[in-house]
Design a protein around this motif. Structure first.
Motif, PDB file in Angstrom:
ATOM      1  N   VAL A  55       0.339  -1.135  -0.253  1.00  0.00           N
ATOM      2  CA  VAL A  55       0.023  -0.081  -0.046  1.00  0.00           C
ATOM      3  C   VAL A  55       0.827   1.476  -0.557  1.00  0.00           C
ATOM      4  N   LEU A  56       1.823   0.879   0.781  1.00  0.00           N
ATOM      5  CA  LEU A  56       3.001   2.052   1.076  1.00  0.00           C
ATOM      6  C   LEU A  56       3.414   2.349  -0.901  1.00  0.00           C
ATOM      7  N   LEU A  57       4.022   1.304  -1.324  1.00  0.00           N
ATOM      8  CA  LEU A  57       4.536   1.505  -2.428  1.00  0.00           C
ATOM      9  C   LEU A  57       3.450   2.013  -3.351  1.00  0.00           C
ATOM     10  N   VAL A  58       1.957   1.455  -3.343  1.00  0.00           N
ATOM     11  CA  VAL A  58       1.496   1.904  -4.314  1.00  0.00           C
ATOM     12  C   VAL A  58       1.268   3.577  -4.356  1.00  0.00           C
ATOM     13  N   ARG A  59       0.634   3.929  -2.981  1.00  0.00           N
ATOM     14  CA  ARG A  59       0.419   4.999  -2.784  1.00  0.00           C
ATOM     15  C   ARG A  59       1.457   5.979  -3.046  1.00  0.00           C
ATOM     16  N   ALA A  60       2.798   5.457  -3.676  1.00  0.00           N
ATOM     17  CA  ALA A  60       3.831   6.650  -3.841  1.00  0.00           C
ATOM     18  C   ALA A  60       4.294   6.444  -5.182  1.00  0.00           C
ATOM     19  N   ALA A  61       3.728   5.682  -5.828  1.00  0.00           N
ATOM     20  CA  ALA A  61       3.661   5.420  -7.172  1.00  0.00           C
ATOM     21  C   ALA A  61       2.753   6.519  -7.861  1.00  0.00           C
ATOM     22  N   ARG A  62       1.289   6.718  -7.235  1.00  0.00           N
ATOM     23  CA  ARG A  62       0.415   7.232  -7.881  1.00  0.00           C
ATOM     24  C   ARG A  62       1.205   8.663  -8.027  1.00  0.00           C
ATOM     25  N   HIS A  63       1.097   8.880  -6.958  1.00  0.00           N
ATOM     26  CA  HIS A  63       1.805  10.356  -6.134  1.00  0.00           C
ATOM     27  C   HIS A  63       3.330  10.953  -7.332  1.00  0.00           C
ATOM     28  N   ARG A  64       3.855   9.717  -7.579  1.00  0.00           N
ATOM     29  CA  ARG A  64       5.107  10.132  -8.908  1.00  0.00           C
ATOM     30  C   ARG A  64       4.438   9.672  -9.777  1.00  0.00           C
ATOM     31  N   ASP A  65       3.304   9.222 -10.341  1.00  0.00           N
ATOM     32  CA  ASP A  65       2.777   9.604 -11.416  1.00  0.00           C
ATOM     33  C   ASP A  65       2.226  11.077 -11.294  1.00  0.00           C
ATOM     34  N   ALA A  66       1.268  11.632 -11.105  1.00  0.00           N
ATOM     35  CA  ALA A  66       1.275  12.818 -10.743  1.00  0.00           C
ATOM     36  C   ALA A  66       1.485  13.449 -10.603  1.00  0.00           C
ATOM     37  N   ALA A  67       2.613  13.541  -9.827  1.00  0.00           N
ATOM     38  CA  ALA A  67       4.213  14.313 -10.385  1.00  0.00           C
ATOM     39  C   ALA A  67       4.220  14.560 -12.003  1.00  0.00           C
ATOM     40  N   VAL A  68       4.350  13.850 -12.381  1.00  0.00           N
ATOM     41  CA  VAL A  68       4.707  13.928 -13.271  1.00  0.00           C
ATOM     42  C   VAL A  68       3.762  13.845 -14.562  1.00  0.00           C
ATOM     43  N   GLY A  69       3.060  13.419 -14.372  1.00  0.00           N
ATOM     44  CA  GLY A  69       1.237  14.613 -15.331  1.00  0.00           C
ATOM     45  C   GLY A  69       1.382  12.906 -15.880  1.00  0.00           C
ATOM     46  N   ARG A  70       0.988  11.533 -15.141  1.00  0.00           N
ATOM     47  CA  ARG A  70       0.679  10.663 -15.564  1.00  0.00           C
ATOM     48  C   ARG A  70      -0.442  10.189 -15.288  1.00  0.00           C
ATOM     49  N   GLU A  71      -0.547   9.455 -16.470  1.00  0.00           N
ATOM     50  CA  GLU A  71      -2.752   9.033 -15.182  1.00  0.00           C
ATOM     51  C   GLU A  71      -2.574   7.417 -14.450  1.00  0.00           C
ATOM     52  N   PRO A  72      -3.105   7.637 -13.246  1.00  0.00           N
ATOM     53  CA  PRO A  72      -2.710   6.326 -12.362  1.00  0.00           C
ATOM     54  C   PRO A  72      -3.268   5.393 -12.637  1.00  0.00           C
ATOM     55  N   GLU A  73      -4.181   5.559 -13.463  1.00  0.00           N
ATOM     56  CA  GLU A  73      -5.008   4.462 -13.029  1.00  0.00           C
ATOM     57  C   GLU A  73      -4.951   3.250 -14.429  1.00  0.00           C
ATOM     58  N   VAL A  74      -5.631   2.278 -13.964  1.00  0.00           N
ATOM     59  CA  VAL A  74      -4.970   1.232 -15.416  1.00  0.00           C
ATOM     60  C   VAL A  74      -5.820   0.885 -16.495  1.00  0.00           C
ATOM     61  N   VAL A  75      -5.640   1.420 -17.488  1.00  0.00           N
ATOM     62  CA  VAL A  75      -7.038   1.961 -18.212  1.00  0.00           C
ATOM     63  C   VAL A  75      -7.031   0.047 -19.574  1.00  0.00           C
ATOM     64  N   THR A  76      -6.080  -0.276 -19.727  1.00  0.00           N
ATOM     65  CA  THR A  76      -6.141  -1.581 -20.179  1.00  0.00           C
ATOM     66  C   THR A  76      -5.793  -2.914 -19.804  1.00  0.00           C
ATOM     67  N   THR A  77      -6.199  -3.981 -20.240  1.00  0.00           N
ATOM     68  CA  THR A  77      -6.313  -5.374 -19.734  1.00  0.00           C
ATOM     69  C   THR A  77      -3.977  -5.364 -20.085  1.00  0.00           C
ATOM     70  N   GLY A  78      -3.800  -6.311 -19.457  1.00  0.00           N
ATOM     71  CA  GLY A  78      -2.063  -6.772 -19.572  1.00  0.00           C
ATOM     72  C   GLY A  78      -1.961  -7.044 -21.232  1.00  0.00           C
ATOM     73  N   THR A  79      -0.487  -6.812 -22.263  1.00  0.00           N
ATOM     74  CA  THR A  79      -0.603  -7.355 -23.248  1.00  0.00           C
ATOM     75  C   THR A  79       1.006  -8.020 -22.863  1.00  0.00           C
ATOM     76  N   PRO A  80       0.985  -9.418 -22.276  1.00  0.00           N
ATOM     77  CA  PRO A  80       1.991  -9.904 -21.341  1.00  0.00           C
ATOM     78  C   PRO A  80       3.690 -10.484 -22.648  1.00  0.00           C
ATOM     79  N   GLY A  81       4.545 -10.179 -22.279  1.00  0.00           N
ATOM     80  CA  GLY A  81       4.957  -9.805 -23.934  1.00  0.00           C
ATOM     81  C   GLY A  81       5.582  -8.774 -24.269  1.00  0.00           C
TER      82      GLY A  81
END
Lengths: 94, 130
Positions: free
Chosen positions: B92-118
């Motif tokens: 939880v700490l790590l993901v909160r930090a990741a969302r914070h860092r995403d917001a800081a660089v203007g990235r959309e923090p939500e996962v919008v698509t399904t995974g594309t392995p490979g």
């Protein structure tokens, strides 16, 4: 197949798989691409290493590896929490 | 095999199954960590090893040492309980930090698509700090 042989083979196979998991985590840690990915890979790395220690303990029948695994688990949590806090705030203790 | 006593066949089969299950789950989790394409999907994959994989191997260890000793060995429960409590807190700490860092660089923090392995990583490298 006798019981000790079955156990020995299973533990050996499990050790190989866990070591492979550690290797994959190291690849992700080197590749990144961002700092939080590296922290996450470190978390997977120490959990897999802890499980390898436990399987070594089961193979040798020694209880000392359990204590090592306990220490690895506790220090690993402190590491993840501290690094997560560092990424969030830029410092660990304010 | 340098065990003090020989485990019975039932104990050996059960412990082997549990150890192999734990190792397989951990390996699948690490594979997901390597192949999934965004950070939030990778968090999801890596929790496989830290929950089910960890618990299976520790249960096997508990079973084996209980069968070899004269009384039940419950030390492994300490690690199981500790890891079960501590892993979500750390993530939880790590993901909160990741969302914070995403917001800081203007990235959309939500996962919008399904995974594309490979596929290639959707996330780019870190932007240089000012």
């Amino acid at each position: 197949m006798s019981a000790p042989l079955l156990l020995e083979l299973s533990l050996l196979l499990a050790q190989g798989m866990l070591t492979l998991a550690m290797g994959l985590a190291v690849v992700r840690m080197l590749r990144g691409p961002r700092a939080q990915d590296r922290v996450l890979a470190l978390d997977v790395l120490y959990v897999s290493g802890m499980l390898v220690l436990l399987t070594i303990g089961m193979r040798t029948g020694s209880t000392h590896f359990f204590d090592a695994a306990l220490i690895v688990g506790m220090l690993g949590f402190v590491t993840t929490a501290a690094l997560g806090r560092f990424l969030l705030r830029g410092e660990v203790i304010e | 095999m340098t065990l003090a006593a020989e485990p019975g066949l039932v104990v050996a089969v059960l412990a082997s199954l549990l150890v192999l299950l734990g190792a397989t789950v951990t390996l699948v989790g690490a594979l997901g960590l390597l192949r999934l394409s965004s950070f939030y999907e990778r968090v999801h994959a890596s929790t496989m090893g830290t929950t089910l994989g960890m618990a299976s191997v520790l249960l096997a260890s508990m079973l084996l040492f209980s069968a070899l000793g004269t009384r039940p060995v419950l030390r492994e429960l300490v690690i199981i309980v500790f890891m079960t409590v501590s892993t979500p807190i750390g993530f939880v700490l790590l993901v909160r930090a990741a969302r914070h860092r995403d917001a800081a660089v203007g990235r959309e923090p939500e996962v919008v698509t399904t995974g594309t392995p490979g596929g290639t990583d959707r996330d780019g490298p870190d932007a240089p700090l000012e």
